[in-house]
Structures are given as C-alpha cells and as structure tokens.
Design a protein around this motif. Sequence first.
Motif, short mmCIF file in Angstrom:
data_model
loop_
_atom_site.label_atom_id
_atom_site.label_comp_id
_atom_site.label_asym_id
_atom_site.label_seq_id
_atom_site.Cartn_x
_atom_site.Cartn_y
_atom_site.Cartn_z
N PHE A 102 0.79 -1.09 0.05
CA PHE A 102 -0.27 0.08 0.00
C PHE A 102 0.76 1.18 0.11
CE2 PHE A 102 -2.49 -3.45 1.82
CZ PHE A 102 -3.73 -3.16 1.41
N SER A 103 0.36 2.37 -0.64
CA SER A 103 1.17 3.43 -0.71
C SER A 103 0.23 4.73 0.00
CB SER A 103 1.75 4.03 -2.12
OG SER A 103 0.39 4.00 -3.13
N ARG A 104 0.87 5.77 0.13
CA ARG A 104 0.21 6.60 1.18
C ARG A 104 -0.97 7.64 0.06
NH1 ARG A 104 3.32 11.75 3.38
NH2 ARG A 104 1.38 13.18 4.21
N SER A 105 -0.65 7.86 -1.29
CA SER A 105 -1.68 8.29 -1.96
C SER A 105 -2.37 7.31 -3.11
CB SER A 105 -0.95 9.59 -2.71
OG SER A 105 0.18 9.06 -3.31
N GLY A 106 -3.42 7.93 -3.58
CA GLY A 106 -3.95 7.02 -4.68
C GLY A 106 -4.74 5.95 -4.24
N TYR A 107 -5.38 5.12 -4.88
CA TYR A 107 -6.34 4.00 -4.88
C TYR A 107 -5.48 2.60 -5.48
CZ TYR A 107 -9.38 7.78 -3.80
OH TYR A 107 -10.05 8.88 -3.33
N ALA A 108 -4.21 2.62 -5.88
CA ALA A 108 -3.88 1.66 -6.47
C ALA A 108 -2.85 1.01 -5.53
CB ALA A 108 -2.79 2.02 -7.65
N VAL A 109 -2.81 -0.50 -5.34
CA VAL A 109 -2.15 -1.22 -4.49
C VAL A 109 -1.29 -2.31 -5.38
CG1 VAL A 109 -2.24 -2.98 -2.58
CG2 VAL A 109 -3.94 -0.95 -2.90
N ASP A 110 0.06 -2.37 -5.11
CA ASP A 110 0.56 -3.31 -5.71
C ASP A 110 0.51 -4.79 -5.11
OD1 ASP A 110 2.23 -1.71 -7.42
OD2 ASP A 110 3.77 -1.36 -6.14
N LEU A 111 0.29 -5.77 -6.06
CA LEU A 111 -0.11 -7.14 -5.50
C LEU A 111 0.77 -8.07 -6.23
CD1 LEU A 111 -2.12 -9.06 -4.18
CD2 LEU A 111 -3.77 -8.76 -6.10
N SER A 112 1.35 -9.12 -5.66
CA SER A 112 1.98 -10.31 -6.18
C SER A 112 1.55 -11.50 -5.49
CB SER A 112 3.50 -10.11 -6.10
OG SER A 112 3.91 -10.21 -4.73
N VAL A 113 1.42 -12.61 -6.24
CA VAL A 113 0.99 -13.88 -5.94
C VAL A 113 2.30 -15.01 -6.30
CG1 VAL A 113 -0.36 -15.72 -6.24
CG2 VAL A 113 -1.45 -13.64 -6.18
N ALA A 114 2.83 -15.56 -5.09
CA ALA A 114 3.98 -16.51 -5.39
C ALA A 114 3.60 -17.83 -5.03
CB ALA A 114 5.19 -16.02 -4.62
N VAL A 231 5.94 -20.23 -9.35
CA VAL A 231 5.17 -19.62 -10.26
C VAL A 231 5.08 -18.08 -9.22
CG1 VAL A 231 2.79 -19.13 -11.17
CG2 VAL A 231 3.69 -21.22 -11.00
N GLU A 232 5.30 -16.82 -9.99
CA GLU A 232 5.13 -15.73 -9.46
C GLU A 232 4.74 -14.68 -10.51
OE1 GLU A 232 7.57 -12.57 -6.55
OE2 GLU A 232 8.41 -14.25 -7.31
N ASP A 233 3.59 -14.10 -10.17
CA ASP A 233 2.85 -12.96 -10.90
C ASP A 233 2.84 -11.75 -10.34
OD1 ASP A 233 2.58 -14.85 -13.25
OD2 ASP A 233 0.77 -15.47 -12.46
N SER A 234 2.66 -10.74 -11.10
CA SER A 234 2.30 -9.31 -10.63
C SER A 234 1.14 -8.71 -10.87
CB SER A 234 3.63 -8.45 -10.59
OG SER A 234 4.76 -9.10 -9.90
N PHE A 235 0.61 -8.08 -10.06
CA PHE A 235 -0.49 -7.06 -10.71
C PHE A 235 -0.48 -5.86 -9.76
CE2 PHE A 235 -1.60 -11.82 -10.07
CZ PHE A 235 -2.31 -12.01 -11.21
N THR A 236 -1.67 -4.82 -10.28
CA THR A 236 -1.97 -3.72 -9.66
C THR A 236 -3.62 -3.98 -9.28
OG1 THR A 236 -0.44 -2.13 -10.75
CG2 THR A 236 -2.36 -1.05 -9.59
N TRP A 237 -3.84 -3.75 -8.03
CA TRP A 237 -5.08 -3.98 -7.63
C TRP A 237 -5.46 -2.45 -7.32
CZ3 TRP A 237 -6.76 -3.96 -1.99
CH2 TRP A 237 -8.33 -3.97 -1.79
N TYR A 238 -6.57 -1.94 -8.47
CA TYR A 238 -7.28 -0.70 -8.11
C TYR A 238 -8.45 -0.76 -7.40
CZ TYR A 238 -9.54 3.77 -9.12
OH TYR A 238 -10.10 5.10 -8.83
N ILE A 239 -8.59 -0.01 -6.40
CA ILE A 239 -9.90 0.10 -5.71
C ILE A 239 -10.62 1.52 -5.17
CG2 ILE A 239 -8.91 -0.33 -3.34
CD1 ILE A 239 -12.33 -1.85 -4.37
N GLY A 240 -11.64 1.91 -6.01
CA GLY A 240 -11.92 3.43 -5.53
C GLY A 240 -12.82 3.86 -6.65
#
Length: 240
Positions: A102-114, A231-240
Amino acid sequence: TMKVVLSSVGGEVESVSFGDFKKNDGSPVELVPAEADGGLAIGLLQDGEWKNLSRLDFEAFVDGVPVADSASVVLDEGRDTAQVLFRRAGPSGEYIEKRLTFSRSGYAVDLSVALVREGAMAHTGGYSLGWESGMASTESNLRLDQMKFAALGMVGGEFYQTPMTKFSRETRRAYDGTVVWAGARTKYFLSALITAKDNRSSGTLAFLGDRSKGYVGYSIAYPFRGDPRRVEDSFTWYIG
C-alpha cells in the motif's frame, strides 16, 4: 484516502471504506458486501476441481514482522508505504504467498502472488485470483445503482463488458487469452486487477454475476504450463 481491513483467514479483503465518500445517511462508503467472505480470493486447481482457499489460515506479516493477533497501520507523514504478506506453507517446501504493498496516496495497490509447487501442491493444475465477494451498493436508490453494475475487462486487444442485468440464466462468462485487466463496477466505484506488462500470459478471464442477488464480480485463472516448480505473478489492484 481509504481504510482497508485484511484477514489472515484466506488472506483476503474484508472491508474497503473511504473517508471522503459518504452515503446519504452520513456513513462511509463500504465496497465489500457485509455477507461476503472477502475479496481477492485465491483458488487452486486440484484433481480437476477448483478449490477456494477462503477458509484456510495464513500467516500474516507487516513489513516483514509477524502479526500475532492484529495490527493497525496508518500511512501519513513519515510513513509512505506498508507491505502486508500472507503466507501458507506446507511440510515439503510448498507454499503460497500473497503480497500487498500500500502507498500513502491514490487507490492503487501493488499485488503479487507466489507459489512453490512441491509436496501437497505438486500436482496442482493452476491458480485463480479474483474479486468474488461482489460489490456493495452505495446509493439510496438501489435499483438505479444496480443498473450500472457490470463486470468488465480486456483480453488481448478485445474489451468486454457484461451488465449485471444480463446475469439471469447464466452466472459466469469466460474469455480465454492474454488477460490485460479485469474489473467489477457499481455506479461510482470500481475494483480492478491489472496484470503487470512484463509477465502477461494466457489465461481465462471470468465475469461473475447474479441479477437476483445484486451480485457482480470477476476472476482471472492461469494454468500451470510446463510443470513449473515456482510461479510468481504481479498485478496492480485498483479499488476506488
């Protein structure tokens, strides 16, 4: 900007509410329905059947520190980011991890699954990640709000969108190919998963819905090709 409540049961999102957005009664807007298990659920394909991990316990860490019971993190002056890791490990080296930054500003969250496919996970055939909790209505006029409910996303160069009103006889629509992003929206709010450009691969985008229950959601499923151990994948989760 927002308050997100996470649970070590399933490693899922229990609540998303906003300080700046209020409902007509003055209460904060909440996007996760009260009766839902949680959002960003992980599923595994085992013995030809999809098994949801929502009821399983995960270890929880905040910025690498184990969480014994609960933790509250506030991002403000002096703290710009926080990383939450959920991990479930087995005795033979197998594990599954979900990492949210999570970052302080905005509605985007970096997300990864491994995942490490050893032991009990050695013969899994794929995994899925999605917003299967649905979206809560935020408007006083429920009918007008739900008229805008829709599942939407992009596979390859094709954009798809299905209003909730179309989910009468069917509760799932699937599209195979390179999934770029997937989302579920209400009149004013959106939950979306955007796949990282450098690791986009072929999978299945599924739109989920039920008109009678006021439900709309989505999931992305990836088969394990070539029997990979990790297996490892990266995403951006947007919620807003």
